[in-house]
Design an enzyme around this catalytic site. Structure first.
Site, short mmCIF file in Angstrom:
data_model
loop_
_atom_site.label_atom_id
_atom_site.label_comp_id
_atom_site.label_asym_id
_atom_site.label_seq_id
_atom_site.Cartn_x
_atom_site.Cartn_y
_atom_site.Cartn_z
N LYS A 160 0.89 -1.17 0.00
CA LYS A 160 0.00 0.00 0.00
C LYS A 160 0.93 1.22 0.00
CE LYS A 160 -1.60 3.12 2.08
NZ LYS A 160 -1.41 4.56 1.72
N GLY A 179 -4.34 5.74 3.82
CA GLY A 179 -3.77 5.05 4.98
C GLY A 179 -4.80 4.49 5.94
N PRO A 180 -5.70 5.35 6.45
CA PRO A 180 -6.64 4.85 7.45
C PRO A 180 -7.65 3.82 6.91
CG PRO A 180 -6.47 7.24 7.53
CD PRO A 180 -5.76 6.80 6.29
N GLY A 206 -4.54 1.07 4.21
CA GLY A 206 -3.37 0.76 5.05
C GLY A 206 -3.77 0.00 6.29
N GLU A 247 9.99 1.50 10.47
CA GLU A 247 11.02 2.50 10.18
C GLU A 247 10.36 3.86 10.36
OE1 GLU A 247 14.16 2.03 9.51
OE2 GLU A 247 14.23 -0.09 9.00
N CYS A 251 14.18 10.95 6.38
CA CYS A 251 14.07 10.61 7.80
C CYS A 251 15.41 10.58 8.49
CB CYS A 251 13.37 9.27 7.95
SG CYS A 251 14.04 8.04 6.84
N GLU A 298 10.70 16.16 14.64
CA GLU A 298 11.07 16.01 13.24
C GLU A 298 10.29 17.02 12.41
OE1 GLU A 298 9.81 12.38 11.15
OE2 GLU A 298 11.90 12.23 10.57
P1 NAP Z 1 2.57 8.57 7.48
O1 NAP Z 1 1.47 9.51 7.47
O2 NAP Z 1 2.85 7.79 8.70
O3 NAP Z 1 2.32 7.60 6.24
C1 NAP Z 1 3.10 6.49 5.92
C2 NAP Z 1 2.22 5.46 5.26
O4 NAP Z 1 1.25 4.98 6.20
C3 NAP Z 1 1.41 5.99 4.09
O5 NAP Z 1 1.25 4.99 3.13
C4 NAP Z 1 0.09 6.31 4.75
O6 NAP Z 1 -1.00 6.40 3.86
C5 NAP Z 1 -0.05 5.15 5.70
N1 NAP Z 1 -0.99 5.38 6.80
C6 NAP Z 1 -1.44 6.55 7.31
N2 NAP Z 1 -2.32 6.33 8.30
C7 NAP Z 1 -2.42 4.99 8.44
C8 NAP Z 1 -3.19 4.13 9.29
N3 NAP Z 1 -4.00 4.62 10.23
N4 NAP Z 1 -3.06 2.79 9.13
C9 NAP Z 1 -2.25 2.28 8.21
N5 NAP Z 1 -1.50 3.04 7.37
C10 NAP Z 1 -1.60 4.38 7.48
O7 NAP Z 1 3.95 9.24 7.14
P2 NAP Z 1 4.22 10.26 5.95
O8 NAP Z 1 3.70 11.59 6.34
O9 NAP Z 1 3.72 9.68 4.70
O10 NAP Z 1 5.83 10.24 5.93
C11 NAP Z 1 6.62 11.06 6.72
C12 NAP Z 1 7.14 10.33 7.95
O11 NAP Z 1 7.75 9.08 7.61
C13 NAP Z 1 8.21 11.08 8.68
O12 NAP Z 1 7.95 11.06 10.06
C14 NAP Z 1 9.49 10.29 8.39
O13 NAP Z 1 10.52 10.38 9.31
C15 NAP Z 1 9.00 8.92 8.27
N6 NAP Z 1 9.92 8.14 7.45
C16 NAP Z 1 10.75 7.25 8.06
C17 NAP Z 1 11.66 6.52 7.31
C18 NAP Z 1 12.58 5.51 7.92
O14 NAP Z 1 13.14 4.69 7.19
N7 NAP Z 1 12.78 5.48 9.22
C19 NAP Z 1 11.71 6.69 5.95
C20 NAP Z 1 10.86 7.63 5.36
C21 NAP Z 1 9.96 8.33 6.13
P3 NAP Z 1 -1.37 7.85 3.24
O15 NAP Z 1 -0.32 8.14 2.26
O16 NAP Z 1 -2.71 7.68 2.65
O17 NAP Z 1 -1.36 8.83 4.39
#
Ligand code: NAP
Ligand code: MG
Length: 462
Positions: A170, A203-204, A207, A245, A279, A369
Protein backbone atom coordinates in the site's frame (compact mmCIF):
# COMPACT_ATOMS: atom_id res chain seq x y z
CA UNK A 1 -4.36 14.21 -16.71
CA UNK A 2 -4.43 10.45 -16.77
CA UNK A 3 -7.18 8.50 -15.00
CA UNK A 4 -5.76 5.12 -14.02
CA UNK A 5 -8.19 2.40 -13.16
CA UNK A 6 -7.09 -0.86 -11.75
CA UNK A 7 -4.66 -2.17 -9.24
CA UNK A 8 -2.07 -4.87 -9.74
CA UNK A 9 -3.44 -8.00 -8.10
CA UNK A 10 -2.64 -11.64 -8.87
CA UNK A 11 -0.61 -10.80 -11.95
CA UNK A 12 -3.12 -8.51 -13.68
CA UNK A 13 -4.57 -4.99 -13.52
CA UNK A 14 -8.01 -5.35 -11.94
CA UNK A 15 -10.72 -2.74 -11.39
CA UNK A 16 -11.14 -1.53 -7.82
CA UNK A 17 -14.12 -2.70 -5.76
CA UNK A 18 -15.32 0.83 -5.02
CA UNK A 19 -15.69 4.06 -7.01
CA UNK A 20 -13.29 6.21 -4.93
CA UNK A 21 -10.29 7.89 -6.53
CA UNK A 22 -7.17 9.71 -5.30
CA UNK A 23 -5.93 12.79 -7.15
CA UNK A 24 -2.20 12.98 -7.71
CA UNK A 25 -0.86 16.53 -7.66
CA UNK A 26 2.43 17.87 -9.06
CA UNK A 27 3.78 19.84 -6.08
CA UNK A 28 5.83 22.15 -8.30
CA UNK A 29 2.77 23.67 -10.05
CA UNK A 30 -0.18 22.33 -8.03
CA UNK A 31 -1.79 20.71 -11.10
CA UNK A 32 -3.64 17.40 -10.88
CA UNK A 33 -1.64 15.04 -13.10
CA UNK A 34 -3.48 11.76 -12.58
CA UNK A 35 -5.99 9.83 -10.54
CA UNK A 36 -5.67 6.34 -9.11
CA UNK A 37 -8.27 4.12 -7.46
CA UNK A 38 -8.74 4.45 -3.71
CA UNK A 39 -8.64 0.82 -2.62
CA UNK A 40 -10.92 -0.45 0.10
CA UNK A 41 -11.03 -3.31 2.61
CA UNK A 42 -12.37 -5.52 -0.20
CA UNK A 43 -9.43 -4.80 -2.52
CA UNK A 44 -6.98 -5.50 0.28
CA UNK A 45 -8.76 -8.78 0.97
CA UNK A 46 -8.52 -9.89 -2.68
CA UNK A 47 -4.83 -8.91 -2.80
CA UNK A 48 -3.94 -10.71 0.45
CA UNK A 49 -5.75 -13.85 -0.74
CA UNK A 50 -3.74 -13.73 -3.99
CA UNK A 51 -0.51 -13.36 -2.00
CA UNK A 52 -1.47 -16.30 0.26
CA UNK A 53 -2.31 -18.49 -2.72
CA UNK A 54 1.06 -17.67 -4.34
CA UNK A 55 3.06 -18.23 -1.15
CA UNK A 56 3.67 -22.01 -1.24
CA UNK A 57 4.92 -21.94 -4.82
CA UNK A 58 7.22 -18.93 -4.35
CA UNK A 59 8.54 -20.17 -1.00
CA UNK A 60 9.43 -23.48 -2.66
CA UNK A 61 11.11 -21.81 -5.65
CA UNK A 62 14.87 -22.42 -5.38
CA UNK A 63 16.77 -19.32 -4.18
CA UNK A 64 18.78 -19.30 -7.41
CA UNK A 65 15.56 -18.91 -9.40
CA UNK A 66 14.28 -16.18 -7.07
CA UNK A 67 17.66 -14.50 -7.57
CA UNK A 68 17.25 -14.73 -11.36
CA UNK A 69 13.84 -13.03 -11.19
CA UNK A 70 15.26 -10.25 -9.00
CA UNK A 71 18.12 -9.77 -11.46
CA UNK A 72 15.54 -9.52 -14.26
CA UNK A 73 13.63 -6.94 -12.18
CA UNK A 74 16.82 -4.95 -11.71
CA UNK A 75 17.33 -4.96 -15.50
CA UNK A 76 13.80 -3.68 -16.13
CA UNK A 77 14.37 -0.88 -13.60
CA UNK A 78 17.57 0.02 -15.46
CA UNK A 79 15.76 0.01 -18.82
CA UNK A 80 13.00 2.23 -17.39
CA UNK A 81 15.25 4.50 -15.31
CA UNK A 82 14.33 7.70 -17.20
CA UNK A 83 10.63 6.98 -16.91
CA UNK A 84 11.00 6.29 -13.19
CA UNK A 85 12.90 9.55 -12.66
CA UNK A 86 10.32 11.58 -14.61
CA UNK A 87 7.48 10.01 -12.65
CA UNK A 88 9.08 10.79 -9.28
CA UNK A 89 9.78 14.36 -10.38
CA UNK A 90 6.14 14.75 -11.42
CA UNK A 91 4.53 13.39 -8.24
CA UNK A 92 7.14 14.27 -5.58
CA UNK A 93 8.62 17.42 -7.15
CA UNK A 94 12.26 16.38 -6.75
CA UNK A 95 14.78 17.97 -9.16
CA UNK A 96 15.49 15.77 -12.24
CA UNK A 97 19.10 15.03 -11.30
CA UNK A 98 18.13 13.82 -7.82
CA UNK A 99 15.35 11.72 -9.33
CA UNK A 100 17.83 10.02 -11.66
CA UNK A 101 20.65 9.38 -9.25
CA UNK A 102 18.77 8.70 -6.01
CA UNK A 103 15.07 7.98 -6.60
CA UNK A 104 15.74 5.73 -9.61
CA UNK A 105 19.38 4.84 -8.96
CA UNK A 106 19.20 3.56 -5.38
CA UNK A 107 16.33 1.09 -6.06
CA UNK A 108 18.41 -0.38 -8.90
CA UNK A 109 21.36 -0.87 -6.53
CA UNK A 110 19.15 -2.35 -3.81
CA UNK A 111 17.33 -4.74 -6.16
CA UNK A 112 20.72 -5.82 -7.53
CA UNK A 113 22.05 -6.40 -4.02
CA UNK A 114 19.12 -8.73 -3.22
CA UNK A 115 19.52 -10.62 -6.49
CA UNK A 116 23.04 -11.36 -5.28
CA UNK A 117 22.06 -12.10 -1.67
CA UNK A 118 19.27 -14.48 -2.73
CA UNK A 119 21.86 -16.46 -4.67
CA UNK A 120 24.49 -16.54 -1.92
CA UNK A 121 22.65 -16.42 1.44
CA UNK A 122 22.92 -19.48 3.71
CA UNK A 123 19.25 -20.47 3.96
CA UNK A 124 20.41 -23.60 5.85
CA UNK A 125 23.09 -23.97 8.51
CA UNK A 126 24.41 -26.58 10.95
CA UNK A 127 24.87 -26.01 14.67
CA UNK A 128 25.84 -28.93 16.91
CA UNK A 129 23.45 -31.79 16.13
CA UNK A 130 20.92 -29.48 14.44
CA UNK A 131 20.18 -28.22 10.98
CA UNK A 132 18.63 -24.74 11.04
CA UNK A 133 16.41 -23.71 8.14
CA UNK A 134 15.75 -20.02 7.40
CA UNK A 135 12.25 -20.05 5.96
CA UNK A 136 10.09 -17.19 4.64
CA UNK A 137 7.86 -15.54 7.24
CA UNK A 138 4.89 -15.65 4.84
CA UNK A 139 2.68 -12.89 3.45
CA UNK A 140 4.08 -9.39 3.93
CA UNK A 141 1.92 -6.26 4.17
CA UNK A 142 4.11 -3.27 3.22
CA UNK A 143 2.97 0.29 3.94
CA UNK A 144 5.25 2.99 2.54
CA UNK A 145 5.69 6.80 2.64
CA UNK A 146 6.15 9.29 -0.19
CA UNK A 147 9.59 10.75 0.58
CA UNK A 148 11.64 8.14 -1.35
CA UNK A 149 8.64 6.54 -3.01
CA UNK A 150 10.31 3.81 -5.03
CA UNK A 151 13.18 3.15 -2.63
CA UNK A 152 10.77 2.54 0.26
CA UNK A 153 8.84 -0.03 -1.79
CA UNK A 154 12.00 -1.75 -3.04
CA UNK A 155 13.66 -1.81 0.41
CA UNK A 156 10.76 -4.02 1.55
CA UNK A 157 9.81 -5.91 -1.62
CA UNK A 158 13.27 -6.99 -2.79
CA UNK A 159 14.34 -8.69 0.50
CA UNK A 160 10.84 -10.15 0.97
CA UNK A 161 10.94 -11.75 -2.49
CA UNK A 162 14.54 -12.89 -1.95
CA UNK A 163 13.40 -14.60 1.27
CA UNK A 164 10.52 -16.39 -0.48
CA UNK A 165 7.74 -14.22 0.97
CA UNK A 166 4.88 -12.78 -1.07
CA UNK A 167 3.87 -9.14 -0.77
CA UNK A 168 0.99 -6.67 -0.80
CA UNK A 169 2.10 -3.02 -1.00
CA UNK A 170 0.00 0.00 0.00
CA UNK A 171 2.01 3.01 -1.22
CA UNK A 172 1.60 6.59 0.02
CA UNK A 173 -1.42 8.36 -1.43
CA UNK A 174 0.76 11.27 -2.60
CA UNK A 175 3.07 9.10 -4.74
CA UNK A 176 1.18 6.13 -6.22
CA UNK A 177 2.43 6.56 -9.81
CA UNK A 178 5.96 5.24 -9.40
CA UNK A 179 4.43 2.37 -7.39
CA UNK A 180 2.30 1.50 -10.44
CA UNK A 181 5.38 1.68 -12.63
CA UNK A 182 7.14 -0.72 -10.26
CA UNK A 183 4.23 -3.18 -10.54
CA UNK A 184 4.64 -3.08 -14.33
CA UNK A 185 8.35 -3.78 -13.91
CA UNK A 186 7.61 -6.76 -11.63
CA UNK A 187 5.28 -8.11 -14.30
CA UNK A 188 7.85 -7.60 -17.07
CA UNK A 189 10.48 -9.37 -14.97
CA UNK A 190 8.38 -12.55 -15.02
CA UNK A 191 7.69 -12.70 -11.30
CA UNK A 192 4.77 -15.12 -10.91
CA UNK A 193 1.18 -13.92 -10.41
CA UNK A 194 0.27 -13.15 -6.78
CA UNK A 195 3.86 -12.87 -5.55
CA UNK A 196 3.69 -9.06 -5.68
CA UNK A 197 0.43 -7.10 -5.40
CA UNK A 198 -0.28 -3.38 -5.30
CA UNK A 199 -3.33 -1.70 -3.76
CA UNK A 200 -3.41 2.10 -3.93
CA UNK A 201 -5.52 3.80 -1.29
CA UNK A 202 -5.72 5.92 1.84
CA UNK A 203 -3.77 5.05 4.98
CA UNK A 204 -6.64 4.85 7.45
CA UNK A 205 -8.66 2.71 4.99
CA UNK A 206 -6.46 0.49 2.82
CA UNK A 207 -3.37 0.76 5.05
CA UNK A 208 -5.23 -0.13 8.19
CA UNK A 209 -7.08 -3.00 6.45
CA UNK A 210 -3.74 -4.42 5.35
CA UNK A 211 -2.23 -4.22 8.85
CA UNK A 212 -5.35 -5.84 10.34
CA UNK A 213 -5.78 -8.61 7.77
CA UNK A 214 -5.42 -12.03 9.41
CA UNK A 215 -3.80 -13.33 6.21
CA UNK A 216 -0.80 -11.03 6.68
CA UNK A 217 2.07 -12.54 8.69
CA UNK A 218 4.41 -9.55 8.82
CA UNK A 219 3.64 -5.85 8.61
CA UNK A 220 6.51 -3.68 7.42
CA UNK A 221 5.81 0.00 7.85
CA UNK A 222 7.81 3.12 7.07
CA UNK A 223 6.36 6.46 8.06
CA UNK A 224 5.57 8.64 11.01
CA UNK A 225 6.02 7.57 14.60
CA UNK A 226 2.34 8.30 15.33
CA UNK A 227 1.06 5.87 12.69
CA UNK A 228 3.86 3.39 13.44
CA UNK A 229 2.75 3.17 17.03
CA UNK A 230 -0.78 2.22 15.88
CA UNK A 231 0.51 -0.35 13.42
CA UNK A 232 2.71 -1.85 16.15
CA UNK A 233 -0.29 -2.12 18.47
CA UNK A 234 -2.42 -3.83 15.80
CA UNK A 235 0.37 -6.26 14.91
CA UNK A 236 1.22 -7.21 18.49
CA UNK A 237 -2.48 -7.67 19.28
CA UNK A 238 -2.60 -10.25 16.49
CA UNK A 239 0.88 -11.69 17.26
CA UNK A 240 2.22 -10.71 13.84
CA UNK A 241 5.79 -9.82 13.16
CA UNK A 242 6.31 -6.11 12.64
CA UNK A 243 9.05 -3.88 11.28
CA UNK A 244 8.84 -0.12 11.84
CA UNK A 245 11.02 2.50 10.18
CA UNK A 246 9.98 5.78 11.78
CA UNK A 247 11.16 9.32 12.25
CA UNK A 248 14.54 10.80 13.09
CA UNK A 249 16.26 13.91 14.43
CA UNK A 250 19.85 13.03 13.69
CA UNK A 251 22.93 14.89 14.88
CA UNK A 252 25.86 16.03 12.76
CA UNK A 253 28.63 16.34 15.35
CA UNK A 254 31.59 18.49 14.30
CA UNK A 255 34.47 17.99 16.74
CA UNK A 256 37.23 20.63 17.04
CA UNK A 257 40.00 19.74 14.59
CA UNK A 258 37.63 18.57 11.86
CA UNK A 259 37.62 20.20 8.43
CA UNK A 260 34.95 22.71 9.43
CA UNK A 261 34.03 23.99 5.95
CA UNK A 262 33.67 20.48 4.54
CA UNK A 263 31.68 19.22 7.53
CA UNK A 264 29.30 22.19 7.34
CA UNK A 265 28.86 22.06 3.55
CA UNK A 266 28.22 18.32 3.46
CA UNK A 267 25.91 18.71 6.46
CA UNK A 268 23.85 21.43 4.78
CA UNK A 269 23.63 19.42 1.56
CA UNK A 270 22.46 16.39 3.57
CA UNK A 271 19.59 18.40 5.08
CA UNK A 272 18.53 20.33 1.96
CA UNK A 273 18.60 17.34 -0.41
CA UNK A 274 15.09 16.07 -1.27
CA UNK A 275 13.85 19.35 0.28
CA UNK A 276 14.61 18.01 3.74
CA UNK A 277 12.17 15.12 3.39
CA UNK A 278 14.64 12.51 4.57
CA UNK A 279 14.07 10.61 7.80
CA UNK A 280 17.80 10.13 8.35
CA UNK A 281 18.75 13.79 7.65
CA UNK A 282 21.24 15.38 10.06
CA UNK A 283 18.89 18.18 11.05
CA UNK A 284 20.88 19.16 14.16
CA UNK A 285 24.42 20.46 13.60
CA UNK A 286 26.51 20.44 16.78
CA UNK A 287 29.47 22.82 16.83
CA UNK A 288 32.05 23.70 19.55
CA UNK A 289 31.44 27.21 20.92
CA UNK A 290 34.84 28.48 19.67
CA UNK A 291 33.87 27.67 16.07
CA UNK A 292 30.17 28.41 16.39
CA UNK A 293 29.93 31.80 14.65
CA UNK A 294 32.09 30.67 11.75
CA UNK A 295 30.01 27.50 11.31
CA UNK A 296 26.74 29.46 11.29
CA UNK A 297 28.12 31.81 8.66
CA UNK A 298 29.26 28.91 6.48
CA UNK A 299 25.93 27.11 6.90
CA UNK A 300 23.90 30.22 6.00
CA UNK A 301 26.00 30.75 2.87
CA UNK A 302 25.66 27.09 1.85
CA UNK A 303 21.88 27.19 2.37
CA UNK A 304 21.53 30.42 0.37
CA UNK A 305 23.31 28.73 -2.54
CA UNK A 306 20.63 26.07 -2.49
CA UNK A 307 17.94 28.71 -3.03
CA UNK A 308 16.87 27.91 -6.60
CA UNK A 309 17.97 24.30 -6.78
CA UNK A 310 15.66 23.00 -4.10
CA UNK A 311 12.39 21.29 -5.05
CA UNK A 312 9.00 21.86 -3.40
CA UNK A 313 7.65 19.85 -0.51
CA UNK A 314 5.31 17.03 -1.45
CA UNK A 315 2.03 18.69 -0.48
CA UNK A 316 0.41 21.84 0.87
CA UNK A 317 -0.05 20.06 4.19
CA UNK A 318 3.67 19.35 4.50
CA UNK A 319 4.58 22.90 3.45
CA UNK A 320 2.26 24.37 6.06
CA UNK A 321 3.58 22.01 8.71
CA UNK A 322 7.19 23.02 7.98
CA UNK A 323 6.34 26.74 7.94
CA UNK A 324 4.62 26.23 11.29
CA UNK A 325 7.85 24.79 12.72
CA UNK A 326 9.85 27.73 11.36
CA UNK A 327 7.44 30.17 13.03
CA UNK A 328 7.73 28.19 16.24
CA UNK A 329 11.54 28.33 16.10
CA UNK A 330 11.38 32.13 15.85
CA UNK A 331 8.79 32.33 18.64
CA UNK A 332 10.96 30.22 20.96
CA UNK A 333 13.94 32.54 20.44
CA UNK A 334 16.09 30.88 17.77
CA UNK A 335 17.74 33.22 15.27
CA UNK A 336 17.15 32.92 11.50
CA UNK A 337 20.53 32.85 9.75
CA UNK A 338 19.06 31.92 6.34
CA UNK A 339 15.59 31.41 4.87
CA UNK A 340 12.44 31.84 6.91
CA UNK A 341 8.71 31.15 6.80
CA UNK A 342 7.87 33.11 3.62
CA UNK A 343 7.26 31.08 0.45
CA UNK A 344 9.90 31.78 -2.21
CA UNK A 345 7.51 31.14 -5.15
CA UNK A 346 3.87 32.00 -5.79
CA UNK A 347 3.05 28.57 -7.08
CA UNK A 348 4.10 25.20 -5.76
CA UNK A 349 4.71 23.98 -2.23
CA UNK A 350 8.14 25.56 -1.78
CA UNK A 351 9.91 26.45 1.45
CA UNK A 352 13.21 28.39 1.51
CA UNK A 353 16.32 26.55 2.71
CA UNK A 354 16.40 27.67 6.32
CA UNK A 355 19.16 27.75 8.94
CA UNK A 356 18.49 28.48 12.60
CA UNK A 357 21.27 29.65 14.93
CA UNK A 358 21.20 29.99 18.73
CA UNK A 359 19.13 26.83 18.98
CA UNK A 360 19.12 25.23 22.44
CA UNK A 361 18.50 21.50 22.96
CA UNK A 362 15.08 21.89 24.56
CA UNK A 363 13.51 23.93 21.74
CA UNK A 364 10.77 22.32 19.65
CA UNK A 365 12.86 22.66 16.48
CA UNK A 366 15.69 20.74 18.21
CA UNK A 367 13.41 17.92 19.36
CA UNK A 368 10.69 17.28 16.77
CA UNK A 369 11.07 16.01 13.24
CA UNK A 370 10.33 18.89 10.85
CA UNK A 371 10.70 16.99 7.54
CA UNK A 372 11.60 20.09 5.56
CA UNK A 373 14.69 22.06 4.52
CA UNK A 374 15.42 23.35 8.02
CA UNK A 375 18.75 23.03 9.84
CA UNK A 376 19.32 23.86 13.51
CA UNK A 377 22.84 24.76 14.63
CA UNK A 378 23.52 24.07 18.32
CA UNK A 379 26.59 24.88 20.40
CA UNK A 380 28.41 22.58 22.82
CA UNK A 381 31.15 23.20 25.39
CA UNK A 382 33.01 19.85 25.39
CA UNK A 383 32.67 16.28 24.06
CA UNK A 384 30.47 15.09 26.91
CA UNK A 385 28.16 18.03 26.34
CA UNK A 386 28.07 17.21 22.61
CA UNK A 387 27.19 13.60 23.37
CA UNK A 388 24.43 14.60 25.77
CA UNK A 389 22.88 16.86 23.13
CA UNK A 390 23.35 14.29 20.32
CA UNK A 391 21.61 11.58 22.35
CA UNK A 392 19.03 13.93 23.85
CA UNK A 393 16.01 13.15 21.68
CA UNK A 394 13.52 10.25 21.52
CA UNK A 395 14.98 9.33 18.10
CA UNK A 396 18.08 7.44 17.01
CA UNK A 397 18.09 6.78 13.28
CA UNK A 398 21.32 8.22 11.86
CA UNK A 399 24.07 10.74 12.44
CA UNK A 400 27.51 11.95 11.45
CA UNK A 401 30.79 12.64 13.23
CA UNK A 402 33.66 14.74 11.89
CA UNK A 403 37.05 14.84 13.64
CA UNK A 404 40.71 15.39 12.88
CA UNK A 405 41.16 11.63 12.50
CA UNK A 406 39.03 8.55 12.10
CA UNK A 407 39.92 7.03 15.50
CA UNK A 408 38.65 10.09 17.34
CA UNK A 409 35.43 10.16 15.27
CA UNK A 410 34.82 6.44 15.81
CA UNK A 411 35.37 6.75 19.58
CA UNK A 412 32.60 9.37 19.68
CA UNK A 413 30.31 7.45 17.30
CA UNK A 414 30.46 4.36 19.54
CA UNK A 415 28.77 6.36 22.29
CA UNK A 416 25.91 7.58 20.06
CA UNK A 417 22.47 6.00 20.49
CA UNK A 418 21.68 5.65 16.81
CA UNK A 419 21.49 3.06 14.03
CA UNK A 420 23.88 4.57 11.47
CA UNK A 421 26.78 7.02 11.70
CA UNK A 422 28.77 8.44 8.78
CA UNK A 423 32.40 8.92 9.78
CA UNK A 424 34.15 11.98 8.26
CA UNK A 425 31.77 12.00 5.30
CA UNK A 426 31.48 8.25 4.66
CA UNK A 427 29.38 7.27 1.65
CA UNK A 428 25.94 5.61 1.54
CA UNK A 429 26.24 1.83 1.48
CA UNK A 430 23.22 -0.16 0.21
CA UNK A 431 24.47 -3.24 2.12
CA UNK A 432 24.67 -1.56 5.54
CA UNK A 433 21.75 -2.24 7.91
CA UNK A 434 19.46 0.79 8.18
CA UNK A 435 17.06 1.31 11.07
CA UNK A 436 16.45 3.00 14.34
CA UNK A 437 17.44 2.95 17.98
CA UNK A 438 14.83 4.18 20.48
CA UNK A 439 11.61 5.56 18.90
CA UNK A 440 13.07 5.59 15.39
CA UNK A 441 11.85 2.06 14.93
CA UNK A 442 12.06 -1.69 15.21
CA UNK A 443 13.95 -3.89 12.78
CA UNK A 444 16.48 -3.22 10.02
CA UNK A 445 16.34 -2.78 6.26
CA UNK A 446 18.93 -3.33 3.49
CA UNK A 447 21.65 -5.93 3.07
CA UNK A 448 21.73 -9.29 4.81
CA UNK A 449 20.20 -7.84 7.98
CA UNK A 450 17.25 -6.60 5.93
CA UNK A 451 16.82 -10.07 4.41
CA UNK A 452 16.85 -11.72 7.86
CA UNK A 453 13.75 -9.69 8.83
CA UNK A 454 11.71 -11.72 6.33
CA UNK A 455 12.96 -15.12 7.53
CA UNK A 456 12.03 -17.34 10.47
CA UNK A 457 14.00 -20.32 11.69
CA UNK A 458 13.09 -23.97 12.00
CA UNK A 459 15.55 -26.43 13.51
CA UNK A 460 15.87 -30.19 13.04
CA UNK A 461 17.76 -32.18 15.69
CA UNK A 462 19.61 -35.30 14.64
P1 NAP B 1 2.57 8.57 7.48
O1 NAP B 1 1.47 9.51 7.47
O2 NAP B 1 2.85 7.79 8.70
O3 NAP B 1 2.32 7.60 6.24
C1 NAP B 1 3.10 6.49 5.92
C2 NAP B 1 2.22 5.46 5.26
O4 NAP B 1 1.25 4.98 6.20
C3 NAP B 1 1.41 5.99 4.09
O5 NAP B 1 1.25 4.99 3.13
C4 NAP B 1 0.09 6.31 4.75
O6 NAP B 1 -1.00 6.40 3.86
C5 NAP B 1 -0.05 5.15 5.70
N1 NAP B 1 -0.99 5.38 6.80
C6 NAP B 1 -1.44 6.55 7.31
N2 NAP B 1 -2.32 6.33 8.30
C7 NAP B 1 -2.42 4.99 8.44
C8 NAP B 1 -3.19 4.13 9.29
N3 NAP B 1 -4.00 4.62 10.23
N4 NAP B 1 -3.06 2.79 9.13
C9 NAP B 1 -2.25 2.28 8.21
N5 NAP B 1 -1.50 3.04 7.37
C10 NAP B 1 -1.60 4.38 7.48
O7 NAP B 1 3.95 9.24 7.14
P2 NAP B 1 4.22 10.26 5.95
O8 NAP B 1 3.70 11.59 6.34
O9 NAP B 1 3.72 9.68 4.70
O10 NAP B 1 5.83 10.24 5.93
C11 NAP B 1 6.62 11.06 6.72
C12 NAP B 1 7.14 10.33 7.95
O11 NAP B 1 7.75 9.08 7.61
C13 NAP B 1 8.21 11.08 8.68
O12 NAP B 1 7.95 11.06 10.06
C14 NAP B 1 9.49 10.29 8.39
O13 NAP B 1 10.52 10.38 9.31
C15 NAP B 1 9.00 8.92 8.27
N6 NAP B 1 9.92 8.14 7.45
C16 NAP B 1 10.75 7.25 8.06
C17 NAP B 1 11.66 6.52 7.31
C18 NAP B 1 12.58 5.51 7.92
O14 NAP B 1 13.14 4.69 7.19
N7 NAP B 1 12.78 5.48 9.22
C19 NAP B 1 11.71 6.69 5.95
C20 NAP B 1 10.86 7.63 5.36
C21 NAP B 1 9.96 8.33 6.13
P3 NAP B 1 -1.37 7.85 3.24
O15 NAP B 1 -0.32 8.14 2.26
O16 NAP B 1 -2.71 7.68 2.65
O17 NAP B 1 -1.36 8.83 4.39
MG1 MG C 1 0.11 10.78 5.49
Amino acid sequence: MKAHDGMYIDGAWRPAAGPGVIEVVNPADEQVIATVPAGTVEDIDVAVRAARAALPGWAATPPAERAARLAALRDVLVARQDEIAETVTAELGSPPKLSQTVHAGVPIAVTGSYAELAATYAFEERTGNSTVLHEPVGVVGAITPWNYPLHQIVAKTAPALAAGCTVVVKPAEDTPLVARLFAEAVHEAGIPAGVFNLVTGLGPVAGQALAEHPGVDLVSFTGSTAVGRRIGAIASGMVKKVALELGGKSANVILPGADLARAVNVGVANVMSNSGQTCSAWTRMLVHHDQYDEAVELAAAAAAKYGDRIGPLVSATQRDRVRGYIAKGVAEGARLAAGGPDSPHERGYYVSPTVFADVTPGMTIAQEEIFGPVLSVLRYTDEDDALRIANGTVYGLAGAVWAADETEAVAFARRMETGQVDINGGRFNPLAPFGGYKQSGVGRELGAHGLAEYLQTKSFQF
